[in-house]
Design a protein around this motif. Structure first.
Motif, PDB file in Angstrom:
ATOM      1  N   ALA A  67       0.825  -1.206   0.000  1.00  0.00           N
ATOM      2  CA  ALA A  67       0.000   0.000   0.000  1.00  0.00           C
ATOM      3  C   ALA A  67       0.863   1.261   0.000  1.00  0.00           C
ATOM      4  CB  ALA A  67      -0.935   0.001   1.204  1.00  0.00           C
ATOM      5  N   ASP A 189     -11.166  12.470   3.471  1.00  0.00           N
ATOM      6  CA  ASP A 189     -11.290  12.615   2.020  1.00  0.00           C
ATOM      7  C   ASP A 189     -10.696  13.949   1.612  1.00  0.00           C
ATOM      8  OD1 ASP A 189     -12.627  10.383   0.704  1.00  0.00           O
ATOM      9  OD2 ASP A 189     -14.239  10.778   2.130  1.00  0.00           O
ATOM     10  N   VAL A 244       0.793  10.866  -4.087  1.00  0.00           N
ATOM     11  CA  VAL A 244      -0.084   9.720  -3.929  1.00  0.00           C
ATOM     12  C   VAL A 244       0.571   8.525  -4.599  1.00  0.00           C
ATOM     13  CG1 VAL A 244      -2.329   8.747  -4.491  1.00  0.00           C
ATOM     14  CG2 VAL A 244      -2.119  11.171  -4.016  1.00  0.00           C
ATOM     15  N   HIS A 245       0.475   7.405  -3.937  1.00  0.00           N
ATOM     16  CA  HIS A 245       0.843   6.176  -4.622  1.00  0.00           C
ATOM     17  C   HIS A 245      -0.407   5.345  -4.808  1.00  0.00           C
ATOM     18  CE1 HIS A 245       3.120   2.667  -5.882  1.00  0.00           C
ATOM     19  NE2 HIS A 245       2.218   1.985  -5.205  1.00  0.00           N
ATOM     20  N   ASN A 246      -0.558   4.743  -5.957  1.00  0.00           N
ATOM     21  CA  ASN A 246      -1.661   3.794  -6.115  1.00  0.00           C
ATOM     22  C   ASN A 246      -1.250   2.679  -7.052  1.00  0.00           C
ATOM     23  OD1 ASN A 246      -1.721   5.159  -8.504  1.00  0.00           O
ATOM     24  ND2 ASN A 246      -3.927   5.128  -8.639  1.00  0.00           N
ATOM     25  N   SER A 247      -2.015   1.620  -6.990  1.00  0.00           N
ATOM     26  CA  SER A 247      -1.684   0.445  -7.791  1.00  0.00           C
ATOM     27  C   SER A 247      -2.962  -0.236  -8.232  1.00  0.00           C
ATOM     28  CB  SER A 247      -0.823  -0.522  -6.982  1.00  0.00           C
ATOM     29  OG  SER A 247      -1.587  -1.048  -5.924  1.00  0.00           O
ATOM     30  N   ALA A 249      -3.967  -2.977  -7.488  1.00  0.00           N
ATOM     31  CA  ALA A 249      -4.596  -3.693  -6.380  1.00  0.00           C
ATOM     32  C   ALA A 249      -5.513  -2.787  -5.578  1.00  0.00           C
ATOM     33  CB  ALA A 249      -3.523  -4.296  -5.476  1.00  0.00           C
ATOM     34  N   ALA A 250      -5.031  -1.621  -5.236  1.00  0.00           N
ATOM     35  CA  ALA A 250      -5.828  -0.737  -4.389  1.00  0.00           C
ATOM     36  C   ALA A 250      -5.548   0.705  -4.771  1.00  0.00           C
ATOM     37  CB  ALA A 250      -5.505  -0.952  -2.916  1.00  0.00           C
ATOM     38  N   SER A 251      -6.566   1.374  -5.214  1.00  0.00           N
ATOM     39  CA  SER A 251      -6.412   2.728  -5.709  1.00  0.00           C
ATOM     40  C   SER A 251      -7.243   3.685  -4.878  1.00  0.00           C
ATOM     41  CB  SER A 251      -6.855   2.760  -7.164  1.00  0.00           C
ATOM     42  OG  SER A 251      -6.981   4.064  -7.619  1.00  0.00           O
ATOM     43  N   ALA A 252      -6.614   4.669  -4.317  1.00  0.00           N
ATOM     44  CA  ALA A 252      -7.334   5.608  -3.456  1.00  0.00           C
ATOM     45  C   ALA A 252      -7.459   6.987  -4.091  1.00  0.00           C
ATOM     46  CB  ALA A 252      -6.640   5.739  -2.107  1.00  0.00           C
ATOM     47  N   LEU A 253      -6.640   7.240  -5.098  1.00  0.00           N
ATOM     48  CA  LEU A 253      -6.698   8.548  -5.761  1.00  0.00           C
ATOM     49  C   LEU A 253      -7.721   8.510  -6.876  1.00  0.00           C
ATOM     50  CD1 LEU A 253      -5.491  11.380  -6.522  1.00  0.00           C
ATOM     51  CD2 LEU A 253      -3.907  10.142  -7.973  1.00  0.00           C
ATOM     52  N   SER A 254      -8.413   9.633  -7.076  1.00  0.00           N
ATOM     53  CA  SER A 254      -9.282   9.716  -8.237  1.00  0.00           C
ATOM     54  C   SER A 254      -9.203  11.105  -8.853  1.00  0.00           C
ATOM     55  CB  SER A 254     -10.715   9.370  -7.853  1.00  0.00           C
ATOM     56  OG  SER A 254     -11.272  10.388  -7.078  1.00  0.00           O
ATOM     57  N   ARG A 255      -9.440  11.128 -10.113  1.00  0.00           N
ATOM     58  CA  ARG A 255      -9.428  12.391 -10.841  1.00  0.00           C
ATOM     59  C   ARG A 255     -10.854  12.658 -11.273  1.00  0.00           C
ATOM     60  NH1 ARG A 255      -5.957  12.168 -16.231  1.00  0.00           N
ATOM     61  NH2 ARG A 255      -7.156  10.249 -16.345  1.00  0.00           N
TER      62      ARG A 255
ATOM     63  N   GLN B  88     -13.568   4.961  -8.740  1.00  0.00           N
ATOM     64  CA  GLN B  88     -12.891   5.137 -10.012  1.00  0.00           C
ATOM     65  C   GLN B  88     -11.873   4.018 -10.194  1.00  0.00           C
ATOM     66  OE1 GLN B  88     -10.778   8.864 -10.626  1.00  0.00           O
ATOM     67  NE2 GLN B  88     -11.790   9.019 -12.600  1.00  0.00           N
ATOM     68  N   THR B 186       0.997  -1.041 -13.562  1.00  0.00           N
ATOM     69  CA  THR B 186       0.414  -1.566 -12.321  1.00  0.00           C
ATOM     70  C   THR B 186       0.587  -0.655 -11.118  1.00  0.00           C
ATOM     71  OG1 THR B 186       2.429  -2.789 -11.793  1.00  0.00           O
ATOM     72  CG2 THR B 186       0.743  -3.956 -13.039  1.00  0.00           C
TER      73      THR B 186
END
Lengths: 261, 261
Positions: A67, A189, A244-247, A249-255, B88, B186
């Motif tokens: 994560a 958020d 932000v890091h995301n992958s 598997a689990a993405s927490a950022l959104s545009r 998203q 990824t």
DNA sequence: GAGTGGTCTAGACCACGAT
DNA sequence: TCGTGGTCTAGACCACTCG
């Protein structure tokens, strides 16, 4: 990473969950450059044996590192250390004071105003308040080593605002004070965009009206899901950035397309 | 949520992992307003029985919802539905084209230039290239329904750049094209801040030089941890914002002082 | 004290990647 | 083919919240 003659690794048992201790140990091993040039981690089974725990516990630990963007993971191959590691605690993220100190800067602040007034429609929705409820609104200038950096506007529900109103003037950290008084921050958020400085911003930050500021809006909730603050922070450009890091598997950022304020 | 007479819930077994199907079903149940006014979810054990799976699988599903900020979780009490749900997919996040279409907008793009040249020091570091390596640099204007929205500068390592150079002019989505040719995305690290428009930005976006733009820098890696692109996107203010959810359990966002470019 | 989520174990089978 | 991580199970105990 502590190694004994049996090649097992021991972790400090006195604090928290086992998998967190394992994660912490692995994190250190990673950042200190173990695992060599290839950056390949041992297999989960090997780690389980090494730490004397089950594979499930190892997987929980690795999920934390995943994560944080420290390691990859995919079926069929060993995990690999990723570059660009970044570490920051939740409290450093929410608290300007903690963040500043973690960078070795001296945080400062000046409360410009704190008023109690009826909540408007947007505030009621964000804080999930009943019609007719009041809110407390704080306007603060934040400084790093004396230099203006950010203007923060925080809207509190009455329960929290009443505490903030009692806040002694010498207390630097809002967040810590509230935590000590039973207000817990667990989920947040964030929305990040650009906005033009208004008259207040310009006066406090020493910039021109209309000049661009980096804005972070944040709604924070406690463990029950009840909102405890709705804040709007405006940073001078060049003083701060958000990462932000995301992958997959689990993405927490959104545009998303920008909507009304 | 499909219910039969035994009060068990069935999910489509034909696609993907069981826990993802359960998560998807719960996500729908949440957004459709089941779980009533209180927003309290059934206990994990009850869900396990209801879906006919083990508690571990239910916990995996709930971890996904947790990461998305849909539900709380803490020891001792039922989970609670959080407001402000946002959804998203990873591909929508990385691909301008997917993102635009998911909003019902028509994405467009115009390739301004694509050059191959020796990588500079910063590019070599970001893409982990050996000294003397080349890079491909693409400059593109992105539009939504014909309106300029964003300028993107993407630096590719040779392996990827050679594919981009062959990209047919009618292909709108970079990302999808690369995926079809074996380049997998990824993991991504994002940094968001404000920057002043340079001459190119101003010309392409139709704004004044020096006017503020929302900048997103992104380094994307494949499953092995090898960087596959290093991009810098500059958005016209008012067209886009970035959102992040984080919690005490797992925090992916960080705030940091701005360093050199 | 009863119920809940958090942690941990031991084992099993599968899908995928490398060789 | 073999080793790897991904998924799933069944059960256990604990820490915490709440009535």
């Amino acid at each position: 990473m502590a190694q004994d003659s049996e090649h097992t690794t021991t972790v400090d048992r006195t604090s928290g969950a086992l998998y967190r201790q394992v994660a912490s140990d692995l994190r250190e091993a990673i950042t200190s450059g173990s695992f060599g040039e290839s950056g390949r981690l041992p297999a989960e089974g090997a780690l389980a044996e090494q730490y004397g725990v089950s594979r499930g516990t190892i997987r929980q630990a690795l999920a934390l590192l995943r994560a944080d963007g420290l390691v990859t993971s995919r079926r069929g191959t060993r995990r690999v250390v990723l570059g660009g590691a970044r570490v920051q605690s939740f409290s450093e993220l929410l608290s300007f004071t903690h963040w500043a100190r973690s960078m070795g800067e001296e945080p400062g602040g000046r409360l410009e105003s704190l008023v109690r007034r009826p909540a408007d429609a947007a505030e009621r929705e964000q804080l999930r308040l009943a019609p007719g409820s009041d809110v407390y609104v704080a306007l603060r200038l934040r400084t790093l080593s004396g230099n203006p950096v950010m203007v923060e506007r925080i809207v509190y529900p009455p329960r929290v605002g009443e505490l903030v109103a009692q806040l002694p003037p010498d207390v630097v950290s809002h967040t810590e004070f509230l935590r000590e008084h039973g207000i817990l921050f667990t989920d947040a958020d964030h929305t990040i965009d650009v906005v033009a400085a208004n008259a207040d911003d310009a006066r406090l930050l020493g910039c021109r009206r209309g000049s661009p500021l980096l804005r972070e809006r944040r709604r924070t909730t406690d463990p029950t899901g009840t909102p405890v603050e709705w804040s709007q922070d405006r940073y001078l450009p060049g003083t701060v950035a958000f990462s932000v890091h995301n992958s997959l598997a689990a993405s927490a950022l959104s545009r998303h397309a920008r909507e009304g304020d």
